[in-house]
Design a protein around this motif. Structure first.
Motif, PDB file in Angstrom:
ATOM      1  N   SER A   1      51.022  52.209  72.864  1.00  0.00           N
ATOM      2  CA  SER A   1      52.154  52.993  72.383  1.00  0.00           C
ATOM      3  C   SER A   1      53.213  52.105  71.743  1.00  0.00           C
ATOM      4  O   SER A   1      53.836  52.491  70.747  1.00  0.00           O
TER       5      SER A   1
ATOM      6  N   GLU B   1      55.881  40.882  74.140  1.00  0.00           N
ATOM      7  CA  GLU B   1      54.798  41.132  75.100  1.00  0.00           C
ATOM      8  C   GLU B   1      54.672  39.949  76.056  1.00  0.00           C
ATOM      9  O   GLU B   1      54.520  38.814  75.644  1.00  0.00           O
TER      10      GLU B   1
ATOM     11  N   ALA C   1      35.843  55.103  76.857  1.00  0.00           N
ATOM     12  CA  ALA C   1      35.635  55.883  75.648  1.00  0.00           C
ATOM     13  C   ALA C   1      36.987  56.215  75.039  1.00  0.00           C
ATOM     14  O   ALA C   1      37.981  56.327  75.751  1.00  0.00           O
TER      15      ALA C   1
HETATM   16  C1  FAD Z   1      40.194  50.603  84.050  1.00  0.00           C
HETATM   17  C2  FAD Z   1      40.805  51.399  82.958  1.00  0.00           C
HETATM   18  C3  FAD Z   1      39.998  52.174  82.169  1.00  0.00           C
HETATM   19  C4  FAD Z   1      40.552  52.939  81.154  1.00  0.00           C
HETATM   20  N1  FAD Z   1      39.717  53.646  80.381  1.00  0.00           N
HETATM   21  C5  FAD Z   1      40.210  54.352  79.357  1.00  0.00           C
HETATM   22  C6  FAD Z   1      39.333  55.026  78.479  1.00  0.00           C
HETATM   23  O1  FAD Z   1      38.131  54.962  78.603  1.00  0.00           O
HETATM   24  N2  FAD Z   1      39.867  55.748  77.471  1.00  0.00           N
HETATM   25  C7  FAD Z   1      41.199  55.837  77.287  1.00  0.00           C
HETATM   26  O2  FAD Z   1      41.607  56.499  76.340  1.00  0.00           O
HETATM   27  N3  FAD Z   1      42.060  55.201  78.096  1.00  0.00           N
HETATM   28  C8  FAD Z   1      41.593  54.451  79.130  1.00  0.00           C
HETATM   29  N4  FAD Z   1      42.452  53.785  79.951  1.00  0.00           N
HETATM   30  C9  FAD Z   1      43.893  54.057  79.842  1.00  0.00           C
HETATM   31  C10 FAD Z   1      44.559  53.429  78.654  1.00  0.00           C
HETATM   32  O3  FAD Z   1      44.140  52.101  78.525  1.00  0.00           O
HETATM   33  C11 FAD Z   1      46.087  53.526  78.865  1.00  0.00           C
HETATM   34  O4  FAD Z   1      46.443  54.862  79.175  1.00  0.00           O
HETATM   35  C12 FAD Z   1      46.893  53.104  77.645  1.00  0.00           C
HETATM   36  O5  FAD Z   1      46.358  51.926  77.108  1.00  0.00           O
HETATM   37  C13 FAD Z   1      48.354  52.944  78.065  1.00  0.00           C
HETATM   38  O6  FAD Z   1      49.119  52.418  77.023  1.00  0.00           O
HETATM   39  P1  FAD Z   1      50.691  52.256  77.134  1.00  0.00           P
HETATM   40  O7  FAD Z   1      51.158  51.894  75.774  1.00  0.00           O
HETATM   41  O8  FAD Z   1      51.298  53.413  77.777  1.00  0.00           O
HETATM   42  O9  FAD Z   1      51.020  51.069  78.160  1.00  0.00           O
HETATM   43  P2  FAD Z   1      50.344  49.768  78.733  1.00  0.00           P
HETATM   44  O10 FAD Z   1      48.968  49.602  78.268  1.00  0.00           O
HETATM   45  O11 FAD Z   1      50.569  49.763  80.194  1.00  0.00           O
HETATM   46  O12 FAD Z   1      51.202  48.606  78.096  1.00  0.00           O
HETATM   47  C14 FAD Z   1      52.397  48.129  78.636  1.00  0.00           C
HETATM   48  C15 FAD Z   1      52.616  46.726  78.112  1.00  0.00           C
HETATM   49  O13 FAD Z   1      53.927  46.313  78.432  1.00  0.00           O
HETATM   50  C16 FAD Z   1      53.875  44.951  78.806  1.00  0.00           C
HETATM   51  N5  FAD Z   1      55.055  44.644  79.620  1.00  0.00           N
HETATM   52  C17 FAD Z   1      55.361  45.144  80.836  1.00  0.00           C
HETATM   53  N6  FAD Z   1      56.555  44.645  81.257  1.00  0.00           N
HETATM   54  C18 FAD Z   1      56.990  43.830  80.273  1.00  0.00           C
HETATM   55  C19 FAD Z   1      58.153  43.035  80.113  1.00  0.00           C
HETATM   56  N7  FAD Z   1      59.112  42.975  81.050  1.00  0.00           N
HETATM   57  N8  FAD Z   1      58.274  42.322  78.977  1.00  0.00           N
HETATM   58  C20 FAD Z   1      57.323  42.362  78.007  1.00  0.00           C
HETATM   59  N9  FAD Z   1      56.199  43.095  78.113  1.00  0.00           N
HETATM   60  C21 FAD Z   1      56.033  43.826  79.234  1.00  0.00           C
HETATM   61  C22 FAD Z   1      52.586  44.818  79.571  1.00  0.00           C
HETATM   62  O14 FAD Z   1      52.159  43.466  79.664  1.00  0.00           O
HETATM   63  C23 FAD Z   1      51.671  45.694  78.721  1.00  0.00           C
HETATM   64  O15 FAD Z   1      51.058  44.961  77.705  1.00  0.00           O
HETATM   65  C24 FAD Z   1      41.944  52.958  80.947  1.00  0.00           C
HETATM   66  C25 FAD Z   1      42.758  52.133  81.701  1.00  0.00           C
HETATM   67  C26 FAD Z   1      42.195  51.338  82.690  1.00  0.00           C
HETATM   68  C27 FAD Z   1      43.066  50.414  83.468  1.00  0.00           C
END
Ligand code: FAD
Length: 462
Positions: free
Chosen positions: A14, A33, A58
């Motif tokens: 996101s 990051e 997936a």
């Molecule tokens: C085992 C597993 C399997 C999955 N399988 C799937 C799947 O098959 N299909 C699917 O669609 N989704 C899957 N997901 C879910 C999907 O990966 C997540 O829902 C999505 O990537 C979340 O994105 P996000 O942008 O919300 O946050 P996140 O991916 O949580 O990103 C947050 C980022 O912020 C960074 N951060 C945190 N605090 C700080 C700070 N203080 N300073 C700087 N950086 C910071 C972190 O290091 C991280 O990089 C899976 C997840 C897991 C763990």
């Protein structure tokens, strides 16, 4: 407005998507990051010369070329990405396996309807009506009323087992709450799995992340890896500055964060109390990755993804011990189209886990617990793929503690806090949440959330 300095906390899906949108429209954007590899929960690492994907079973929301009125093509257009850059390969089919009953589904919902017609006489028209209801439901509104998915399922389906079977993949791929799901999240995830479908980027998650980072940089965005945000300086209801772990101070007009709501609030200089335990998400997982010397289909695993549950009721909740193997997800990358020539077989198996049981272990105990649970999960998978364990070349397990370590998510909560901030607003005028805690989860969900929040809070007022 053009000169506004935007800081984005986290290069999760996101954060990257919000960054691309804002950079396209001339904002000065810096994504900070904490880790050296972008992607957040959906990332990769190297082990024994192999690239291991973390958060990818997936990609949901897959639609074939030509179907324009769907989230995936809209997302690609908003991010100015060509579909070929992701090289998505559709699933062949997936399965939901409960005791004595298996339902298949593919990217054509008629396969699900046909299996339901065979296994649950009298239910298929009800499931069609539920599907129409879900498709007509406007899940993009900011002001949706709270509602229980289980309640709606009860209204439409008179066979409780079918309702539980439908909930199983939907909750595993998108639910932050225990036991039940907000109907709006159910609708979004049901459409993304059953009405659209599953696919996999042929070269795994690295390609996906690579395409996003390339686009972001081409649009002028800056990316700082390996340096986290340590503090947000708050005065007068606004974030006035960002302090990095390296000690550097950054000016900012706007801050977006994909690090999670409570995780972000903890960074604010005016917050003294930790969040209440009851507000935090508790649903975490372990995931075992087994590399095989042959494809999983040789052991009878020929579905792309298997969602399984050992009882007629599906208890989606934080386990009472380290791991609960009574339900789970098994994913076989080899069983997506155009994956026949993968050099090795891969089985990824996921089960619900409890953070507290992993967090406090010493190094040796932790290594022992990992070996033990990898073994126990493999035994569970063996009931679906007899004999596969003799063909394992390498395996690894990640735990709630890994999720916490690499994303900062409290409790290693896969889908964040149960209560979502639909409009992404916080109590601070210029701090917005995107991704998991805004309410859209999964890879496509998080990308859509980043786009949505950037459009809503910045581009719509420019
Ligand atoms: C085992 C597993 C399997 C999955 N399988 C799937 C799947 O098959 N299909 C699917 O669609 N989704 C899957 N997901 C879910 C999907 O990966 C997540 O829902 C999505 O990537 C979340 O994105 P996000 O942008 O919300 O946050 P996140 O991916 O949580 O990103 C947050 C980022 O912020 C960074 N951060 C945190 N605090 C700080 C700070 N203080 N300073 C700087 N950086 C910071 C972190 O290091 C991280 O990089 C899976 C997840 C897991 C763990």
């Amino acid at each position: 407005m053009v000169d506004e300095q935007v800081v984005i906390i986290g290069a999760g899906m996101s954060g990257l998507a919000a960054g691309i949108r804002l950079a396209h429209f001339g904002k000065h954007v810096l994504i900070v990051e904490k880790h050296r590899i972008p992607g957040g929960l959906n990332s990769y690492y190297w082990r024994n010369g192999r690239r291991m994907d973390v958060g990818l079973h997936a990609v949901t929301n897959y639609v074939p070329v030509g179907r324009k009125q769907a989230p995936l093509p809209k997302l690609l257009s908003q991010l100015r990405l060509a579909r070929e850059e992701l090289d998505l390969c559709p699933q062949r089919w997936s399965e939901i396996r409960f005791p004595g009953c298996t339902l298949r589904f593919s990217n054509d919902i008629e396969l699900l309807f046909s299996d339901v017609r065979d296994r649950f006489p009298g239910q298929v028209d009800r499931l069609r009506r539920l599907t129409q209801h879900v498709e007509a439901f406007d899940d993009k509104r900011l002001d949706v009323e709270p509602g229980s998915a289980r309640q709606v399922l009860r209204e439409y389906l008179s066979e409780p087992l079918l309702a539980e079977m439908i909930l199983c993949p939907v909750m595993y791929y998108g639910c932050a709450r225990e036991h039940d799901m907000e109907f709006v999240h159910f609708a979004t995830t049901y459409k993304s799995i059953f009405c659209e479908g599953l696919a996999r980027p042929r070269d795994g998650v690295q390609r996906f992340i690579g395409a996003l980072v390339k686009r972001y940089k081409a649009a002028g965005g800056q990316l700082r890896l390996g340096d986290g945000v340590a503090r947000l300086d708050v005065h007068g209801g606004r974030v006035r500055g960002v302090r990095l772990e390296s000690g550097e101070e950054l000016p900012c007009d706007l801050v977006f964060s994909c690090a999670g709501y409570y995780e972000t609030m903890r960074l604010c200089s005016d917050v003294k109390e930790p969040p209440a335990a009851a507000d935090l998400g508790r649903l975490s997982v372990i995931e075992a990755i087994s590399i095989l010397d042959r494809p999983p289909a040789d052991f009878g695993l020929d579905a792309a993804v298997v969602f399984f549950n050992d009882a007629e009721q599906f208890p989606y909740a934080c386990p009472s011990g380290p791991v609960e193997t009574g339900s789970g997800v098994i994913c076989c990358p080899n069983n997506f189209e155009r994956h026949e020539d993968l050099p090795e077989g891969v089985i990824r198996s996921t089960a619900l886990a409890r953070y507290e049981d992993w967090a406090g272990l010493g190094d040796e105990e932790y290594a022992r617990a990992k070996r033990e649970w990898c073994e126990r999960l493999s035994t569970r998978v063996e009931s679906f793929a007899p004999g596969f364990r003799e063909h394992v070349l390498d395996s690894d397990l990640f735990t709630p503690r890994t999720i916490h370590r690499f994303t900062g998510r409290l409790n290693g909560a896969l889908y964040g806090a149960p209560q979502k901030l639909r409009d992404g607003r916080t109590r601070l005028d210029n701090l917005f949440i995107c991704g998991t805690d805004q309410g859209l989860v999964g890879i496509v969900g998080a990308l859509l959330s980043g786009i949505w929040m950037a459009n809503l809070h910045v581009l719509a007022r420019s």
